[in-house]
Design an enzyme around this catalytic site. Structure first.
Site, mmCIF file in Angstrom:
data_model
loop_
_atom_site.group_PDB
_atom_site.id
_atom_site.type_symbol
_atom_site.label_atom_id
_atom_site.label_comp_id
_atom_site.label_asym_id
_atom_site.label_seq_id
_atom_site.Cartn_x
_atom_site.Cartn_y
_atom_site.Cartn_z
ATOM 1 N N GLU A 69 7.825 58.404 25.549
ATOM 2 C CA GLU A 69 8.637 57.486 24.467
ATOM 3 C C GLU A 69 8.974 58.380 23.313
ATOM 4 O O GLU A 69 8.159 59.074 22.410
ATOM 5 C CB GLU A 69 7.693 56.301 24.205
ATOM 6 N N ASP B 194 13.301 61.856 24.585
ATOM 7 C CA ASP B 194 14.156 62.043 24.870
ATOM 8 C C ASP B 194 15.170 62.727 24.061
ATOM 9 O O ASP B 194 15.795 63.768 24.148
ATOM 10 C CB ASP B 194 15.010 61.044 25.852
ATOM 11 N N SER C 266 15.003 43.931 24.935
ATOM 12 C CA SER C 266 13.318 43.970 25.471
ATOM 13 C C SER C 266 12.855 45.147 25.767
ATOM 14 O O SER C 266 11.683 45.218 26.382
ATOM 15 C CB SER C 266 13.236 42.687 26.589
ATOM 16 N N GLY C 267 13.723 46.122 25.558
ATOM 17 C CA GLY C 267 13.038 47.560 25.811
ATOM 18 C C GLY C 267 13.282 47.841 27.341
ATOM 19 O O GLY C 267 12.560 48.639 27.818
ATOM 20 N N LEU C 268 13.956 47.144 27.956
ATOM 21 C CA LEU C 268 14.181 47.411 29.668
ATOM 22 C C LEU C 268 15.689 47.865 29.786
ATOM 23 O O LEU C 268 16.181 47.953 30.960
ATOM 24 C CB LEU C 268 13.949 46.069 30.438
ATOM 25 N N SER D 115 21.204 47.206 28.088
ATOM 26 C CA SER D 115 22.599 47.670 27.096
ATOM 27 C C SER D 115 22.893 48.915 27.929
ATOM 28 O O SER D 115 24.116 48.929 28.277
ATOM 29 C CB SER D 115 22.262 48.144 25.808
ATOM 30 N N ASP E 35 17.962 56.426 29.255
ATOM 31 C CA ASP E 35 18.304 55.160 29.973
ATOM 32 C C ASP E 35 19.417 55.196 30.923
ATOM 33 O O ASP E 35 19.462 54.680 32.018
ATOM 34 C CB ASP E 35 18.550 54.044 29.082
ATOM 35 N N TYR F 45 14.709 53.283 14.426
ATOM 36 C CA TYR F 45 14.967 54.325 15.460
ATOM 37 C C TYR F 45 15.532 55.377 15.028
ATOM 38 O O TYR F 45 15.132 56.533 15.152
ATOM 39 C CB TYR F 45 15.583 53.449 16.575
HETATM 40 C C1 GLA Z 1 15.618 53.567 23.415
HETATM 41 C C2 GLA Z 1 16.674 54.633 23.676
HETATM 42 C C3 GLA Z 1 16.196 56.080 24.575
HETATM 43 C C4 GLA Z 1 14.761 56.335 24.005
HETATM 44 C C5 GLA Z 1 13.677 54.892 23.975
HETATM 45 C C6 GLA Z 1 12.544 55.391 23.546
HETATM 46 O O1 GLA Z 1 15.333 52.993 24.602
HETATM 47 O O2 GLA Z 1 18.013 54.117 24.211
HETATM 48 O O3 GLA Z 1 17.028 56.800 24.661
HETATM 49 O O4 GLA Z 1 14.883 57.286 23.006
HETATM 50 O O5 GLA Z 1 14.317 54.263 23.093
HETATM 51 O O6 GLA Z 1 11.701 56.498 23.883
#
Ligand code: GLA
Length: 409
Positions: free
Chosen positions: A36, A39, A127-129, A132, A175, A227
């Site tokens: 996490e 990237d 939601s972190g999935l 988008s 992603d 972020y």
């Molecule tokens: C988001 C970003 C990814 C990555 C994660 C954290 O999902 O879109 O590129 O940086 O956060 O690991």
């Protein structure tokens, strides 16, 4: 929140445009197993694609217009002309994720043809999935194919990662890559600069549970700023460590990237250099990034060797590092992770950028129902009944990446 089949989408399309759609474009969301905030530092990640996805029925147009309706009433229809420099919608508007690939492909390939479309998604938003990036990939893949842009999945994924920056987040490339290139039954180790992907089978007896805290981490709001700040801190840490090493004559030139630093010094050497060069705040960020990259390498070995306990320990360590060093967890994420472990998971961590969103937990097949029940009852039953739907906690199925195909008439 199940994805409607093609028939339902075809009907919705016909009701809106008075004709039949000719093609279907789809792209899945993802859950990141480990790696996490690595990237954008060009360090590896280990995600897998989900069975939940964005789907769009479409009919190409001969002009450059895009008209797109979302089956969810929350999102108003969008309409725009394809060209480089498409005017943006308001920050946070879903239309920006539709315009992003159109703008980028217009600038790089001069694409001209638009489409009429109807879209559905069963991915929870913010939601972190990667709802988008699934949207960006769905649109980008359709535009690339109907304009005959010749690009394979990895090339398209890299284009879409650049395209998404149109929306204002300086994201990494994880992603878009996993959503575009995943293989069913597999996770993927992804490396960056240049983008590479190697598929790793998920052991048949392992189950990854995804649990949504219900706290949205809006990409356009405070989470986006936090972020982007993390990214800058990582860049600054690398620069200071590099300058310090050069100043001491330990390296001839500052390493241009985290992989270059690790290649020169190894994990332990890099950590020692960080301790010497950085203040407490930047050292925390740097330590997370370096130790997380090491955990990804170990995690690939755990998957390959079927070491469930070892993988669980790595996930726990990842969460701890994200909580204390990277400071992107939240009380709800910490609670979810604790409840997962108490419910029988061998390890759990936040997944995605953090600040809200989902946790991911690992359990053997025989114990997975107990983990799911524990999270539904102990996390969700304590909250409002309306939110406690089964969709909030589900078992992830490692799924196939994006696809584009003709619909039978
Ligand atoms: C988001 C970003 C990814 C990555 C994660 C954290 O999902 O879109 O590129 O940086 O956060 O690991």
């Amino acid at each position: 929140m199940s994805t409607p089949d093609d028939g339902v989408l075809t009907k919705a399309f016909a009701a809106r445009y008075g004709t039949r759609p000719t093609h279907l474009s789809r792209a899945p969301g993802r859950v990141n197993l480990i790696g996490e905030h690595t990237d954008y530092n060009d360090l590896p990640v280990l995600p897998m694609a989900l069975q939940r996805e964005v789907r769009m029925a479409l009919r190409p147009r001969d002009d450059g217009l895009v008209r797109l309706a979302n089956e969810s009433a929350e999102f108003e229809p969008v309409e725009f002309e394809i060209q480089p420099g498409i005017p943006r919608s308001a920050p946070g508007h879903w239309g920006n994720y539709v315009k992003a690939p159109a703008d980028h492909l217009a600038a790089h390939f001069g694409i001209r043809r638009g489409f009429d479309g109807v879209l559905v998604s069963d991915l929870p938003v913010a939601s972190g999935l990667s709802s988008s990036s699934a949207l960006v990939n769905t649109i980008g893949l359709a535009l690339a194919r109907l304009n005959e842009v010749e690009a394979g999945p990895l090339e398209l994924a890299a284009l879409m990662a650049d395209a998404e920056r149109y929306t204002g987040t300086r994201g990494g490339g994880m992603d878009q890559a996993i959503s575009m290139g995943a293989r069913a039954g597999h996770a993927a180790r992804i490396d960056f600069a240049p983008l590479r992907m190697s598929h790793v089978p998920v052991p048949a007896e392992w189950r990854f549970v995804v649990a949504d805290t219900g706290v949205r981490a809006e990409k356009s709001g405070a989470a986006q700023r936090a972020y982007n700040t993390r990214r800058e801190e990582c860049e600054r840490a690398l620069r200071i460590v590099g300058e310090t090493l050069v100043g001491r004559g330990e390296l001839p030139t500052p390493p241009a990237s985290y992989p270059a630093l690790l290649a020169a010094l190894g994990f332990d050497g890099a950590l020692a250099a960080g301790r010497d060069a950085l203040d407490t705040h930047l050292l925390k960020r740097f330590r997370h990034v370096v130790t997380e990259a090491r955990r990804v390498e170990s995690a690939v070995d755990m998957l390959a060797g079927g070491d469930l306990t070892g993988m669980g320990e790595l996930m726990d360590a990842s969460h701890e590092s994200l909580r204390t060093d990277y400071e992107v967890s939240s009380p709800e994420l910490d609670e979810m992770v604790t409840l997962a472990r108490e419910g029988g998971a061998v390890g759990a961590r936040l997944t995605g950028a953090g600040f809200g969103g989902c946790a991911v937990a690992l359990a053997p097949a025989g114990a997975v129902e107990e983990v799911v029940t524990a999270l539904r009852e102990r996390y969700w039953a304590a909250r409002s009944a309306r939110d406690a739907s089964a969709d909030r906690v589900f078992v992830a199925a490692p799924s196939e990446g994006a696809s584009y195909r003709a619909l039978s008439s």
